[in-house]
Design an enzyme around this catalytic site. Structure first.
Site, mmCIF file in Angstrom:
data_model
loop_
_atom_site.group_PDB
_atom_site.id
_atom_site.type_symbol
_atom_site.label_atom_id
_atom_site.label_comp_id
_atom_site.label_asym_id
_atom_site.label_seq_id
_atom_site.Cartn_x
_atom_site.Cartn_y
_atom_site.Cartn_z
ATOM 1 N N SER A 7 0.839 -1.199 0.000
ATOM 2 C CA SER A 7 0.000 0.000 0.000
ATOM 3 C C SER A 7 0.872 1.246 0.000
ATOM 4 O O SER A 7 1.664 1.471 0.922
ATOM 5 C CB SER A 7 -0.899 0.006 1.237
ATOM 6 O OG SER A 7 -1.383 1.319 1.437
ATOM 7 N N HIS A 32 -1.296 -1.349 -4.242
ATOM 8 C CA HIS A 32 -2.568 -0.955 -3.609
ATOM 9 C C HIS A 32 -2.572 0.558 -3.387
ATOM 10 O O HIS A 32 -1.634 1.119 -2.817
ATOM 11 C CB HIS A 32 -2.677 -1.698 -2.275
ATOM 12 C CG HIS A 32 -3.959 -1.497 -1.536
ATOM 13 N ND1 HIS A 32 -5.099 -2.221 -1.808
ATOM 14 C CD2 HIS A 32 -4.277 -0.660 -0.509
ATOM 15 C CE1 HIS A 32 -6.070 -1.849 -0.974
ATOM 16 N NE2 HIS A 32 -5.599 -0.891 -0.185
ATOM 17 N N ASP A 34 -4.752 3.753 -1.816
ATOM 18 C CA ASP A 34 -5.818 4.099 -0.871
ATOM 19 C C ASP A 34 -6.336 5.499 -1.147
ATOM 20 O O ASP A 34 -5.658 6.490 -0.881
ATOM 21 C CB ASP A 34 -5.277 4.021 0.556
ATOM 22 C CG ASP A 34 -5.051 2.582 0.964
ATOM 23 O OD1 ASP A 34 -6.021 1.811 0.962
ATOM 24 O OD2 ASP A 34 -3.899 2.224 1.275
ATOM 25 N N MET A 36 -8.875 8.384 -0.221
ATOM 26 C CA MET A 36 -9.685 8.818 0.938
ATOM 27 C C MET A 36 -10.183 10.236 0.714
ATOM 28 O O MET A 36 -9.449 11.082 0.194
ATOM 29 C CB MET A 36 -8.823 8.785 2.203
ATOM 30 C CG MET A 36 -8.184 7.432 2.481
ATOM 31 S SD MET A 36 -7.338 7.438 4.053
ATOM 32 C CE MET A 36 -6.501 5.839 3.978
ATOM 33 N N HIS A 65 -8.443 1.186 -3.901
ATOM 34 C CA HIS A 65 -9.362 1.023 -2.762
ATOM 35 C C HIS A 65 -10.013 2.378 -2.487
ATOM 36 O O HIS A 65 -9.370 3.294 -1.966
ATOM 37 C CB HIS A 65 -8.520 0.524 -1.561
ATOM 38 C CG HIS A 65 -9.278 0.377 -0.283
ATOM 39 N ND1 HIS A 65 -8.642 0.188 0.931
ATOM 40 C CD2 HIS A 65 -10.609 0.370 -0.015
ATOM 41 C CE1 HIS A 65 -9.559 0.082 1.893
ATOM 42 N NE2 HIS A 65 -10.750 0.195 1.346
ATOM 43 N N MET A 67 -12.117 4.732 -0.535
ATOM 44 C CA MET A 67 -12.759 5.050 0.747
ATOM 45 C C MET A 67 -13.389 6.426 0.602
ATOM 46 O O MET A 67 -12.962 7.411 1.213
ATOM 47 C CB MET A 67 -11.713 5.016 1.871
ATOM 48 C CG MET A 67 -11.282 3.598 2.223
ATOM 49 S SD MET A 67 -9.710 3.546 3.100
ATOM 50 C CE MET A 67 -8.612 3.531 1.687
ATOM 51 N N MET A 136 -11.656 -5.426 5.856
ATOM 52 C CA MET A 136 -10.814 -4.479 6.599
ATOM 53 C C MET A 136 -10.492 -5.088 7.969
ATOM 54 O O MET A 136 -11.398 -5.486 8.702
ATOM 55 C CB MET A 136 -11.538 -3.144 6.802
ATOM 56 C CG MET A 136 -11.728 -2.314 5.550
ATOM 57 S SD MET A 136 -10.217 -1.937 4.622
ATOM 58 C CE MET A 136 -9.205 -1.111 5.864
ATOM 59 N N GLY A 141 -8.766 4.446 7.096
ATOM 60 C CA GLY A 141 -8.438 5.866 7.253
ATOM 61 C C GLY A 141 -6.966 6.141 7.473
ATOM 62 O O GLY A 141 -6.472 7.178 7.054
ATOM 63 N N PHE A 142 -6.289 5.220 8.137
ATOM 64 C CA PHE A 142 -4.884 5.470 8.459
ATOM 65 C C PHE A 142 -4.070 4.179 8.371
ATOM 66 O O PHE A 142 -4.607 3.102 8.649
ATOM 67 C CB PHE A 142 -4.749 6.040 9.878
ATOM 68 C CG PHE A 142 -5.471 7.344 10.040
ATOM 69 C CD1 PHE A 142 -4.862 8.539 9.673
ATOM 70 C CD2 PHE A 142 -6.777 7.376 10.519
ATOM 71 C CE1 PHE A 142 -5.550 9.754 9.784
ATOM 72 C CE2 PHE A 142 -7.472 8.576 10.634
ATOM 73 C CZ PHE A 142 -6.849 9.767 10.266
ATOM 74 N N GLY A 143 -2.805 4.332 8.033
ATOM 75 C CA GLY A 143 -1.885 3.201 8.079
ATOM 76 C C GLY A 143 -1.358 3.037 9.496
ATOM 77 O O GLY A 143 -1.605 3.870 10.373
ATOM 78 N N GLY A 144 -0.647 1.956 9.709
ATOM 79 C CA GLY A 144 0.065 1.757 10.966
ATOM 80 C C GLY A 144 -0.799 1.410 12.168
ATOM 81 O O GLY A 144 -0.357 1.553 13.309
ATOM 82 N N ASP A 174 -6.775 -6.096 4.713
ATOM 83 C CA ASP A 174 -6.103 -4.791 4.688
ATOM 84 C C ASP A 174 -6.115 -4.180 6.088
ATOM 85 O O ASP A 174 -7.184 -3.918 6.643
ATOM 86 C CB ASP A 174 -6.866 -3.900 3.690
ATOM 87 C CG ASP A 174 -6.213 -2.554 3.451
ATOM 88 O OD1 ASP A 174 -5.140 -2.288 4.030
ATOM 89 O OD2 ASP A 174 -6.799 -1.762 2.681
ATOM 90 N N GLY A 176 -2.839 -3.586 9.290
ATOM 91 C CA GLY A 176 -2.055 -4.266 10.325
ATOM 92 C C GLY A 176 -1.473 -5.602 9.902
ATOM 93 O O GLY A 176 -1.213 -6.465 10.743
HETATM 94 C C1 DX5 Z 1 -6.220 1.866 5.682
HETATM 95 C C2 DX5 Z 1 -5.809 1.482 4.291
HETATM 96 C C3 DX5 Z 1 -4.696 0.524 4.225
HETATM 97 C C4 DX5 Z 1 -3.404 0.990 4.859
HETATM 98 C C5 DX5 Z 1 -2.811 -0.203 5.513
HETATM 99 O O1 DX5 Z 1 -7.373 2.609 5.622
HETATM 100 O O2 DX5 Z 1 -6.894 0.902 3.589
HETATM 101 O O3 DX5 Z 1 -4.463 0.059 2.900
HETATM 102 O O4 DX5 Z 1 -2.477 1.518 3.941
HETATM 103 O O5 DX5 Z 1 -1.694 0.200 6.213
HETATM 104 P P1 DX5 Z 1 -0.917 -0.750 7.227
HETATM 105 O O6 DX5 Z 1 -0.427 -1.920 6.413
HETATM 106 O O7 DX5 Z 1 0.164 0.122 7.725
HETATM 107 O O8 DX5 Z 1 -1.899 -1.164 8.277
HETATM 108 ZN ZN ZN Z 2 -6.451 -0.048 1.580
#
Ligand code: DX5
Ligand code: ZN
Length: 218
Positions: A7, A32, A34, A36, A65, A67, A136, A141-144, A174, A176
């Site tokens: 991603s 991938h 994202d 948003m 993806h 969102m 999901m 909304g956020f990575g990490g 998708d 974590g």
């Molecule tokens: C979250 C995104 C994910 C995100 C995953 O809303 O859809 O694709 O990038 O990030 P990680 O792998 O850091 O959880």
């Molecule tokens: Zn995603």
């Protein structure tokens, strides 16, 4: 064969072309992206122009993806920008059947994503129409963020739905996903792993990808 879809949300955007090339060379299967809108999810990322830029950087399938609210308005723009797979959220589509038909008419593969609290039963009636289901494993909304472990039961339930349909549908997860959680989602039936932090924030992109790959092939 399990697919890994890095991603770009966790990539260094000042080095985007280089990082995509590195991911491709290290064996990424899809890229991938994202999208948003600051409404459906609190965060804002990018739209079709960035997808076009990524399209020029790689031959890998682009897994987009969405969102965003009212995704119907932008489906053809994302397809023209180079999306190979377009995934919409069930929660944003009151006329999901029609939205899926529009994605397929655009020439893209069609996916449906479910937030953690959305039951799998809500896509039961359209499973014969889609190419991909995205579960999901964090709130979008956020990575990490941390993987929500009770999503494993939902992944198994989705696997059963796909098996019953006897169709070839990707089961993507998708949020974590790292070398610890990858094995358990694959054991539960996932076939596509989205990974941001564990790929782009690893020591190198190649080591991040190979850690994931070995976690699911051992
Ligand atoms: C979250 C995104 C994910 C995100 C995953 O809303 O859809 O694709 O990038 O990030 P990680 O792998 O850091 O959880
Ligand atoms: Zn995603």
């Amino acid at each position: 064969m399990i697919k890994i879809a890095p991603s770009l949300l966790a990539a260094d955007f000042s080095l985007l072309g280089k990082q995509i090339a590195e991911a491709e060379q290290a064996g990424a299967d899809w890229i991938h992206l994202d999208v948003m809108d600051g409404h459906f999810v609190p965060n804002i990322t990018f739209g079709p122009p960035l997808v076009s830029v990524v399209r020029k950087c790689t031959k890998l399938p682009l897994d987009v993806h969405l969102m965003i609210e009212e995704p119907d308005r932008l489906l053809t723009s994302f397809r023209s920008a180079g999306a190979d797979i377009i995934t919409v959220h069930q929660e944003t589509c009151p006329h999901l059947y029609r939205t899926i038909q529009s994605i397929k008419e655009s020439g893209s593969k069609a996916g449906v994503a479910l937030n953690p609290s959305t039951p799998v039963s809500l896509i039961q009636e359209i499973v014969d129409e889609i190419d991909l289901i995205l579960i999901m494993t964090v709130e979008p909304g956020f990575g990490g963020q941390h993987f929500i472990s009770h999503m494993l039961r939902k992944i198994r339930e989705t696997r059963d739905l796909i098996d019953q349909s006897k169709r070839d549908i990707f089961l993507e997860v998708d949020g974590g996903i790292d070398k610890q959680t990858a094995r358990s989602v694959v054991d539960a039936g996932a076939t596509v792993l989205v990974a941001g932090t564990s790929v782009f924030r690893a020591k190198t992109i190649a080591t991040g990808l190979s850690a994931l790959r070995s976690a699911v092939t051992e």
